[in-house]
Write a protein that holds these residues in place. Structure first.
Motif, PDB file in Angstrom:
ATOM      1  N   VAL A   1      35.002   8.424 -52.393  1.00 51.52           N
ATOM      2  CA  VAL A   1      34.891   7.661 -51.146  1.00 51.52           C
ATOM      3  C   VAL A   1      34.824   8.599 -49.933  1.00 51.52           C
ATOM      4  O   VAL A   1      35.641   9.499 -49.795  1.00 51.52           O
ATOM      5  N   GLN A   2      33.841   8.375 -49.081  1.00 50.85           N
ATOM      6  CA  GLN A   2      33.681   9.203 -47.869  1.00 50.85           C
ATOM      7  C   GLN A   2      34.004   8.431 -46.598  1.00 50.85           C
ATOM      8  O   GLN A   2      34.195   9.018 -45.544  1.00 50.85           O
ATOM      9  N   TRP A   3      34.009   7.099 -46.698  1.00 53.22           N
ATOM     10  CA  TRP A   3      34.244   6.239 -45.533  1.00 53.22           C
ATOM     11  C   TRP A   3      35.230   5.142 -45.912  1.00 53.22           C
ATOM     12  O   TRP A   3      35.279   4.748 -47.087  1.00 53.22           O
ATOM     13  N   CYS A   4      35.951   4.614 -44.936  1.00 49.77           N
ATOM     14  CA  CYS A   4      36.814   3.465 -45.235  1.00 49.77           C
ATOM     15  C   CYS A   4      36.929   2.568 -43.996  1.00 49.77           C
ATOM     16  O   CYS A   4      37.168   3.060 -42.887  1.00 49.77           O
ATOM     17  N   ILE A   5      36.742   1.277 -44.202  1.00 52.41           N
ATOM     18  CA  ILE A   5      36.919   0.301 -43.120  1.00 52.41           C
ATOM     19  C   ILE A   5      38.414   0.135 -42.860  1.00 52.41           C
ATOM     20  O   ILE A   5      39.196   0.046 -43.815  1.00 52.41           O
ATOM     21  N   VAL A   6      38.818   0.125 -41.602  1.00 49.77           N
ATOM     22  CA  VAL A   6      40.210  -0.205 -41.256  1.00 49.77           C
ATOM     23  C   VAL A   6      40.199  -1.223 -40.118  1.00 49.77           C
ATOM     24  O   VAL A   6      39.303  -1.220 -39.275  1.00 49.77           O
ATOM     25  N   GLY A   7      41.204  -2.106 -40.132  1.00 43.28           N
ATOM     26  CA  GLY A   7      41.348  -3.048 -39.028  1.00 43.28           C
ATOM     27  C   GLY A   7      40.348  -4.184 -39.031  1.00 43.28           C
ATOM     28  O   GLY A   7      40.118  -4.811 -37.989  1.00 43.28           O
ATOM     29  N   HIS A   8      39.741  -4.464 -40.186  1.00 39.81           N
ATOM     30  CA  HIS A   8      38.816  -5.602 -40.221  1.00 39.81           C
ATOM     31  C   HIS A   8      39.583  -6.859 -39.815  1.00 39.81           C
ATOM     32  O   HIS A   8      40.754  -7.022 -40.165  1.00 39.81           O
ATOM     33  N   SER A   9      38.929  -7.766 -39.108  1.00 36.75           N
ATOM     34  CA  SER A   9      39.639  -8.958 -38.602  1.00 36.75           C
ATOM     35  C   SER A   9      40.213  -9.795 -39.737  1.00 36.75           C
ATOM     36  O   SER A   9      41.231 -10.466 -39.557  1.00 36.75           O
ATOM     37  N   GLU A  10      39.571  -9.751 -40.923  1.00 34.71           N
ATOM     38  CA  GLU A  10      40.141 -10.518 -42.050  1.00 34.71           C
ATOM     39  C   GLU A  10      41.471  -9.904 -42.491  1.00 34.71           C
ATOM     40  O   GLU A  10      42.391 -10.612 -42.886  1.00 34.71           O
ATOM     41  N   ARG A  11      41.597  -8.587 -42.420  1.00 35.76           N
ATOM     42  CA  ARG A  11      42.872  -7.933 -42.761  1.00 35.76           C
ATOM     43  C   ARG A  11      43.908  -8.223 -41.670  1.00 35.76           C
ATOM     44  O   ARG A  11      45.062  -8.446 -41.956  1.00 35.76           O
ATOM     45  N   ARG A  12      43.452  -8.217 -40.425  1.00 35.27           N
ATOM     46  CA  ARG A  12      44.390  -8.489 -39.326  1.00 35.27           C
ATOM     47  C   ARG A  12      44.910  -9.926 -39.430  1.00 35.27           C
ATOM     48  O   ARG A  12      46.097 -10.184 -39.315  1.00 35.27           O
ATOM     49  N   MET A  13      43.988 -10.878 -39.658  1.00 31.85           N
ATOM     50  CA  MET A  13      44.385 -12.296 -39.580  1.00 31.85           C
ATOM     51  C   MET A  13      44.972 -12.820 -40.885  1.00 31.85           C
ATOM     52  O   MET A  13      45.946 -13.547 -40.877  1.00 31.85           O
ATOM     53  N   LEU A  14      44.364 -12.469 -42.028  1.00 32.21           N
ATOM     54  CA  LEU A  14      44.817 -13.041 -43.301  1.00 32.21           C
ATOM     55  C   LEU A  14      45.975 -12.261 -43.906  1.00 32.21           C
ATOM     56  O   LEU A  14      46.730 -12.788 -44.701  1.00 32.21           O
ATOM     57  N   PHE A  15      46.074 -10.978 -43.573  1.00 36.17           N
ATOM     58  CA  PHE A  15      47.112 -10.147 -44.192  1.00 36.17           C
ATOM     59  C   PHE A  15      48.092  -9.570 -43.170  1.00 36.17           C
ATOM     60  O   PHE A  15      48.875  -8.680 -43.493  1.00 36.17           O
ATOM     61  N   GLY A  16      48.000 -10.060 -41.947  1.00 40.11           N
ATOM     62  CA  GLY A  16      48.979  -9.715 -40.908  1.00 40.11           C
ATOM     63  C   GLY A  16      49.024  -8.238 -40.538  1.00 40.11           C
ATOM     64  O   GLY A  16      50.085  -7.734 -40.148  1.00 40.11           O
ATOM     65  N   GLU A  17      47.906  -7.542 -40.634  1.00 40.18           N
ATOM     66  CA  GLU A  17      47.942  -6.108 -40.292  1.00 40.18           C
ATOM     67  C   GLU A  17      48.042  -5.906 -38.783  1.00 40.18           C
ATOM     68  O   GLU A  17      47.291  -6.500 -38.013  1.00 40.18           O
ATOM     69  N   THR A  18      48.965  -5.042 -38.393  1.00 35.05           N
ATOM     70  CA  THR A  18      49.173  -4.784 -36.962  1.00 35.05           C
ATOM     71  C   THR A  18      48.365  -3.550 -36.532  1.00 35.05           C
ATOM     72  O   THR A  18      47.939  -2.737 -37.376  1.00 35.05           O
ATOM     73  N   ASP A  19      48.212  -3.401 -35.227  1.00 38.79           N
ATOM     74  CA  ASP A  19      47.521  -2.223 -34.687  1.00 38.79           C
ATOM     75  C   ASP A  19      48.214  -0.936 -35.140  1.00 38.79           C
ATOM     76  O   ASP A  19      47.560   0.063 -35.411  1.00 38.79           O
ATOM     77  N   GLU A  20      49.546  -0.980 -35.220  1.00 37.88           N
ATOM     78  CA  GLU A  20      50.314   0.223 -35.582  1.00 37.88           C
ATOM     79  C   GLU A  20      50.014   0.620 -37.038  1.00 37.88           C
ATOM     80  O   GLU A  20      49.837   1.788 -37.358  1.00 37.88           O
ATOM     81  N   PHE A  21      49.977  -0.393 -37.916  1.00 34.31           N
ATOM     82  CA  PHE A  21      49.691  -0.126 -39.335  1.00 34.31           C
ATOM     83  C   PHE A  21      48.257   0.430 -39.474  1.00 34.31           C
ATOM     84  O   PHE A  21      48.011   1.396 -40.201  1.00 34.31           O
TER      85      PHE A  21
END
Ligand code: PGA
Length: 262
Positions: free
Chosen positions: A100-120
């Motif tokens: 893997v050379q790239w990774c998506i972070v902070g996708h809105s589905e992760r933020r909304m469905l899995f409660g990911e915070t800006d800090e995480f």
């Protein structure tokens, strides 16, 4: 590699045209093969970087299939810790082993469905950078925030927190994806004018944080119902450097036609 240059033995990343496919919880081993067959001939001719982010279980197979080609392998998520009791999560070192050379972070589905915070999200970005994986940091407002005129505020906050404390050369390794939530999977795309306005605004914020040279060399992607019909209009905007493509990346012909829009 068009997006790299060397200066005093340091690697610098330049603004590149980039199309990233976000398969989400879709795709199959068969889709990897058909993508490779359809995309290979055209990728020899394009100057655009192409990344495919399948579900984790397909990463190794994707890596074996596309090795040596112009398609890079991306992941959709990572944990900020590198090992431990985190059932169901995947670590950056393991992603690295899968090519893997790239990774998506902070996708809105992760933020909304899995409660990911800006800090995480921020800590995931840091872990990825430590392991040589380039983050694609997603930001974007809800319909409510857009309609109440708060979209710039949301973008400033998500960007500020997502990139806080990064060294300038790390910022150059990050790509930002502006994805208005009201446009994701809805068939409603931001008009190219609206998208350009906010992309220019995002570049200004990056410039204020890291300086103009870094801002000018950061790729900013648009995501949200991008398809073969609207891609050209979006990609010809001055501050739109490519796209993060969901639904339309699952059909090889549509994805190819989006790549050809550059
Ligand atoms: P979409 O998804 O292209 O299906 O709207 C984009 C994304 O969520 O990254």
């Amino acid at each position: 590699m068009p997006y790299l240059y060397f200066f005093f033995n340091k690697i610098f990343y330049m603004r590149a045209k980039l199309i990233a496919a976000n398969w989400k919880m879709n795709g199959s081993f068969a889709l990897i093969d058909s993508m490779q067959k359809v995309l290979s001939p055209i990728l020899e001719k394009t100057t655009c970087e192409v990344v495919i982010c399948p579900p984790d279980v397909l990463l190794s197979s994707m890596n074996n299939t596309v090795k040596g080609s112009r398609i890079a392998v991306g992941a959709q998520n990572v944990h900020s810790e590198t090992s431990g009791a985190f059932t169901g999560e995947t670590s950056a070192p393991l992603l690295q082993e899968c090519g893997v050379q790239w990774c998506i972070v902070g996708h809105s589905e992760r933020r909304m469905l899995f409660g990911e915070t800006d800090e995480f999200i921020r800590s995931k970005t840091e872990t990825l950078l430590k392991h040589g994986i380039r983050p694609i940091l997603c930001i974007g407002e809800t319909l409510e925030q857009r309609e109440s005129g708060n979209h710039e505020e949301v973008v400033v906050s998500q960007l500020g927190k997502g990139l806080s404390g990064l060294a300038a050369e790390d910022q150059l390794r990050c790509v930002v994806a502006y994805e208005p939530i009201w446009a994701i999977g809805t068939g409603v795309t931001a008009t190219s004018k609206k998208a350009q306005e906010i992309h220019a605004f995002i570049r200004t914020i990056i410039s204020e944080k890291f300086g103009n040279e870094i801002a000018e060399n950061t790729s900013i992607l648009y995501g949200g119902s991008c398809n073969p019909n609207n891609a050209k209009d979006l990609f010809t905007q001055k501050d739109i450097d490519g796209g993060l493509i969901g639904g339309a990346s699952l059909k090889a012909d549509d994805f190819l036609s989006i790549i050809n829009s550059f």
